[in-house]
Motif scaffolding. Structure first.
Motif, short mmCIF file in Angstrom:
data_model
loop_
_atom_site.label_atom_id
_atom_site.label_comp_id
_atom_site.label_asym_id
_atom_site.label_seq_id
_atom_site.Cartn_x
_atom_site.Cartn_y
_atom_site.Cartn_z
N ASP A 217 -14.48 5.86 -21.88
CA ASP A 217 -15.23 6.36 -22.86
C ASP A 217 -16.77 5.76 -23.12
OD1 ASP A 217 -12.79 8.07 -23.71
OD2 ASP A 217 -12.11 6.58 -25.03
N ALA A 218 -16.90 4.67 -22.57
CA ALA A 218 -18.28 4.07 -22.68
C ALA A 218 -19.04 4.45 -21.43
CB ALA A 218 -18.13 2.50 -22.84
N GLY A 219 -18.62 5.26 -20.62
CA GLY A 219 -19.20 5.55 -19.22
C GLY A 219 -19.20 4.42 -18.29
N LYS A 220 -18.28 3.56 -18.46
CA LYS A 220 -18.12 2.38 -17.34
C LYS A 220 -17.20 2.64 -16.39
CE LYS A 220 -16.88 -2.49 -16.97
NZ LYS A 220 -16.24 -3.69 -17.78
N SER A 221 -17.33 2.44 -15.28
CA SER A 221 -16.44 2.78 -14.15
C SER A 221 -15.14 2.11 -14.54
CB SER A 221 -16.93 2.44 -12.85
OG SER A 221 -16.25 2.90 -11.66
N ASP A 222 -13.91 2.44 -14.25
CA ASP A 222 -12.81 2.07 -15.01
C ASP A 222 -11.49 2.09 -13.90
OD1 ASP A 222 -11.36 0.76 -17.05
OD2 ASP A 222 -10.57 2.91 -17.55
N GLY A 223 -11.52 1.51 -12.76
CA GLY A 223 -10.35 1.58 -12.06
C GLY A 223 -10.77 1.61 -10.34
N GLY A 224 -9.85 1.31 -9.67
CA GLY A 224 -9.85 1.12 -8.38
C GLY A 224 -10.46 2.10 -7.71
N ARG A 225 -11.84 2.00 -7.38
CA ARG A 225 -12.53 3.07 -6.57
C ARG A 225 -12.46 3.13 -5.04
NH1 ARG A 225 -14.49 0.51 -10.66
NH2 ARG A 225 -15.39 -1.24 -9.63
N LYS A 226 -11.54 2.07 -4.79
CA LYS A 226 -11.40 2.22 -3.36
C LYS A 226 -9.79 2.21 -3.11
CE LYS A 226 -15.54 1.73 -1.59
NZ LYS A 226 -16.29 2.41 -0.98
N VAL A 227 -9.29 3.17 -2.11
CA VAL A 227 -7.85 2.99 -1.74
C VAL A 227 -8.02 2.37 -0.26
CG1 VAL A 227 -5.87 4.32 -0.78
CG2 VAL A 227 -7.26 5.38 -2.86
N GLN A 228 -7.28 1.22 -0.24
CA GLN A 228 -6.96 0.22 0.76
C GLN A 228 -5.78 0.40 1.60
OE1 GLN A 228 -9.72 -2.63 1.17
NE2 GLN A 228 -8.43 -4.12 2.12
N ALA A 229 -5.53 0.62 2.69
CA ALA A 229 -4.22 0.71 3.50
C ALA A 229 -4.21 -0.16 4.59
CB ALA A 229 -3.98 2.33 3.63
N VAL A 230 -3.03 -0.72 4.86
CA VAL A 230 -3.01 -1.70 6.06
C VAL A 230 -1.83 -1.10 6.97
CG1 VAL A 230 -2.65 -3.95 6.91
CG2 VAL A 230 -3.87 -3.71 4.73
N SER A 231 -2.20 -0.97 8.11
CA SER A 231 -1.17 -0.33 9.29
C SER A 231 -0.97 -1.59 10.06
CB SER A 231 -1.74 0.67 10.08
OG SER A 231 -1.05 0.79 11.28
N VAL A 232 0.49 -2.12 10.34
CA VAL A 232 0.82 -3.24 10.96
C VAL A 232 2.35 -3.06 10.97
CG1 VAL A 232 1.25 -4.58 8.70
CG2 VAL A 232 0.75 -5.65 10.88
N GLY A 233 2.96 -3.53 12.15
CA GLY A 233 4.37 -3.45 12.49
C GLY A 233 4.99 -2.49 12.27
N GLY A 234 4.31 -1.20 12.42
CA GLY A 234 5.14 0.23 12.21
C GLY A 234 5.01 0.55 10.86
N PHE A 235 4.34 -0.02 9.96
CA PHE A 235 4.37 0.67 8.50
C PHE A 235 2.71 0.57 8.15
CE2 PHE A 235 8.11 -2.04 9.05
CZ PHE A 235 9.18 -1.06 8.41
N VAL A 236 2.70 1.59 7.25
CA VAL A 236 1.47 1.61 6.61
C VAL A 236 1.62 1.53 4.93
CG1 VAL A 236 -0.52 3.08 5.99
CG2 VAL A 236 0.83 3.49 8.30
N PHE A 237 1.03 0.32 4.33
CA PHE A 237 0.98 0.09 3.01
C PHE A 237 -0.34 0.31 2.47
CE2 PHE A 237 3.39 -2.93 5.59
CZ PHE A 237 4.71 -3.40 5.15
N VAL A 238 0.03 1.29 1.44
CA VAL A 238 -1.19 2.09 0.78
C VAL A 238 -1.48 1.14 -0.70
CG1 VAL A 238 -2.18 4.12 0.02
CG2 VAL A 238 -0.68 4.10 2.10
N SER A 239 -2.36 1.04 -1.20
CA SER A 239 -2.74 0.66 -2.56
C SER A 239 -2.61 1.65 -3.30
CB SER A 239 -4.18 -0.19 -2.56
OG SER A 239 -5.09 0.88 -2.47
N GLY A 240 -2.35 1.24 -4.80
CA GLY A 240 -2.33 2.56 -5.88
C GLY A 240 -3.56 3.37 -5.86
N VAL A 241 -3.01 4.52 -5.91
CA VAL A 241 -4.01 5.57 -6.21
C VAL A 241 -3.93 6.18 -7.62
CG1 VAL A 241 -4.71 7.79 -5.31
CG2 VAL A 241 -3.68 5.92 -3.71
N HIS A 242 -4.86 6.25 -8.20
CA HIS A 242 -5.12 6.63 -9.56
C HIS A 242 -5.10 8.15 -9.83
CE1 HIS A 242 -6.67 2.62 -10.02
NE2 HIS A 242 -5.96 2.51 -11.19
#
Length: 330
Positions: A217-242
């Motif tokens: 409400d104050a015009g301030k950016s408010d939450g994860g502005r990047k989605v980061q994923a890691v691919s390793v060992g046959g899996f992909v771990f994705v950070s939270g998406v808002h």
């Protein structure tokens, strides 16, 4: 699934306020396993008012290789999909998050090394539960210095608290930030993957994508502005998406596009956790899930729904997923 409770490596459990210890004892007694899985038990509402407790677990066929329990951290090592260095599933808590996160991170590093890894730099995915979202910055600061991995932060319900199975306490969480606001981490480490990343060798890949830019409400950016994923060992771990949509279809679509960037795809999603700001919106999430996965990317993954605010005050939910890599690169 061709697995037994002996194959469990970690479990996440949400419970009513004051019930953590009782539920922990009941789980350990009922499992009676050679290796107790890393338990993350959070006093937090689930999807329905009448069903206050739910349990979501990860198993690896063949079971754990080793377990470690320290003062604040428990961990289990296993070797899924032939990833020879192995993975470690960890749970740990800091009673005072703002100052204790560094000590907790150091202990996590020690445990990872005891299991044969390089240290906290091997972490590829963490889910942080904080009493106060004011502590999210401290958690992110520690994590960004420790590793290049996916991180999701949500708040435990005001008046409730979360602890990993290493702690023996039932103290109440504050409803506002205080010097005793606690936090709990539920993490995965791909052992020695950081060494491959540092050397430029194949084995661990980082994918960074844009998240939705949401202003408060104050015009301030408010939450994860990047989605980061890691691919390793046959899996992909994705950070939270808002999510901006109440049914979370936009966040689900973002998860699927991130998986494509990681050379995976939506129908290889294994599990998603939905953290809704308001319990009433979870019914809408069911609809969005059926659209995003059952209809558009079958077969649908396993899922869990919980009531927990995220770092984005205007977002109705945050979606956190894990997927598999395809067996071939077709």
């Amino acid at each position: 699934a061709n697995a037994t409770t002996e194959d469990l490596v970690e479990c996440f459990v949400n419970v009513p306020a004051g019930q953590r210890q009782a539920v922990e004892r009941a789980i350990i007694h009922s499992l009676n396993a050679t290796f107790t899985p890393a338990l993350t038990i959070v006093e937090m509402p689930g999807e329905f008012p009448g069903l206050p407790t739910s349990m979501a677990c990860t198993a690896v066929q063949g079971g754990p290789d080793k377990s470690v329990k320290r003062k604040a951290v428990t961990a289990v090592k296993a070797t899924p999909w032939g990833y020879n260095p192995g993975f470690a599933w960890l749970s740990g808590s800091a009673h005072t998050c703002s100052t204790g996160i560094q000590d907790l991170g150091a202990e996590i590093g020690d445990v990872v090394r005891e299991l044969g890894g390089a240290g906290a730099e091997d972490l590829v995915d963490c889910l942080a539960f904080v009493d106060s979202l004011g502590d999210a910055g401290a958690v992110r600061k520690w994590y960004s210095k420790a590793t290049l991995g996916a991180l999701t932060v949500v708040q435990t319900n005001p008046g409730q608290t979360s602890f990993s199975s290493s702690w023996n306490t039932t103290s109440s969480a504050p409803t506002k930030p205080t010097s005793t606001s606690s936090c709990t981490l539920r993490c995965v480490a791909a052992l020695n993957s950081s060494r491959a990343l540092a050397s430029g060798k194949r084995g661990r890949r980082i994918i960074v994508d844009e998240d939705f830019a949401v202003d408060d409400d104050a015009g301030k950016s408010d939450g994860g502005r990047k989605v980061q994923a890691v691919s390793v060992g046959g899996f992909v771990f994705v950070s939270g998406v808002h999510a901006r949509n109440t049914n979370a279809t936009d966040a689900i679509d973002k998860v699927k596009s991130t998986l494509v960037s990681a050379s995976s795809r939506g129908n290889l999603t294994l599990n998603c956790m939905f953290f809704a700001k308001e319990q009433d919106s979870i019914q809408s999430i069911f609809v969005g899930f059926r659209k995003g996965f059952n209809a558009d990317a079958p077969p649908p993954p396993s899922r869990g729904e919980y009531t927990a605010p995220s770092e984005c005050s205007m977002c109705p939910s945050v979606v956190k997923c894990v997927a598999a890599m395809p067996l071939t690169t077709d």
